[in-house]
Write an enzyme that holds these catalytic residues in place. Structure first.
Site, short mmCIF file in Angstrom:
data_model
loop_
_atom_site.label_atom_id
_atom_site.label_comp_id
_atom_site.label_asym_id
_atom_site.label_seq_id
_atom_site.Cartn_x
_atom_site.Cartn_y
_atom_site.Cartn_z
CB SER A 76 -2.53 -2.29 -2.43
OG SER A 76 -2.65 -1.30 -3.41
CE LYS A 121 -1.16 2.17 -3.16
NZ LYS A 121 -2.29 1.34 -2.76
CB SER A 160 -3.33 0.23 -6.14
OG SER A 160 -4.08 0.81 -5.10
#
Length: 288
Positions: A132, A75, A72
């Site tokens: 997230s 991102k 993640s």
């Protein structure tokens, strides 16, 4: 006799040098002004980089160019591309968008978005970076890029512009894929650029955000990145985890005039790794 001694000494030097190379590859090196200063012995991360957050100078690296999976922390680029695109077209961050069908029910961490609900890009960005939300990443990619495929291309183009040579994105959220990879050094480049953006810094440095949307059931986002709660001067930026990629953390902090950004990947002891490296970096920079 002399020749035998010389050969013996050369053999010892070669063995010693080889051993040091393996040791440095395993533990990494702490650098000051480009010179190896000390070998860090207690970092669990498979790959790591510590940089000066203002200048980008590398202070520590360990397998920094080795292929790794960002999970993640992907991102960070998703948010950066979104913010830069909004700025390019002078579009307001608080504009409402309609959640596309493909963003509903995305696997993994989620904002539990519903297709057709209206939510601001700002709320999506906070949900993306604090908790997230994989669905938030998909929604942003569809809205900003027109499709996930187009948005991912934008991500890869931006990565190349930043000098990333070991990165390839295939999705906006970091769900595991063999072809979705980066390096610790590349992730540090991306993080350093993102932290130059004032809105990005505000988002990732927030401990909590209350979304304005009345249609969502999940409206209070508490930052999963413990750096902003635990570490002195901690001000960002993103955690990541999948079973295949392991634990990945991009952490940042500012103390006085000094800023540190640390990337640790495949790191069982991710937060302690980052805290130790940033502590060491702050000490070294203060002694310059």
């Amino acid at each position: 006799m002399k020749k035998g001694k010389i050969l013996f000494i050369m053999l010892v030097v070669i063995v010693f040098a080889g051993g040091m190379l393996l040791y440095i590859q395993k533990h990494g090196t702490l650098r000051t002004s480009g010179q190896v200063d000390k070998v860090s012995q207690d970092i669990s991360a498979g790959q790591a980089v510590l940089i000066d957050g203002d200048t980008g100078k590398v202070l520590y690296e360990k397998a920094a160019d080795e292929k790794a999976y960002p999970a993640s922390t992907t991102k960070i680029m998703t948010a950066l591309v979104t913010l830069e695109t909004l700025m390019k077209y002078d579009s307001p961050i608080d504009q409402l968008i309609e959640v596309p069908q493909c963003a509903e029910g995305v696997e993994g961490s989620s904002l539990y978005l519903k297709a057709g609900e209206r939510i601001s890009i700002e709320d999506l960005l906070y949900g993306l970076m604090l908790v997230s939300g994989n669905d938030a990443a998909v929604a942003l990619a569809e809205v900003i890029g027109g499709s996930q495929e187009e948005f991912v291309e934008m991500m890869n183009i931006r990565a190349a512009e930043l000098g990333c040579t070991g990165t390839n994105f295939v999705n906006p959220n970091g769900l595991f894929d063999d072809n979705h990879y980066t390096t610790a050094r590349d992730m540090a480049l991306i993080a350093c650029e993102a932290m130059k953006n004032e809105t990005f810094r505000k988002i990732v440095g927030s401990q909590q955000w209350n979304a304005a949307s009345r249609e969502s059931t999940y409206v209070t986002f508490r930052n999963k990145n413990k750096t902003v709660f635990q570490y002195e001067g901690g001000n960002g930026i993103k955690i990541g985890y999948t079973e295949n990629s392991g634990r990945t953390l991009v952490a940042s902090a500012r103390r006085g005039e000094k800023s540190m950004i640390c990337v640790v990947m495949s790191a069982p002891d991710w937060f302690n790794d980052a805290y130790k490296l940033m502590d060491q970096g702050f000490r070294k920079e203060q002694n310059q």
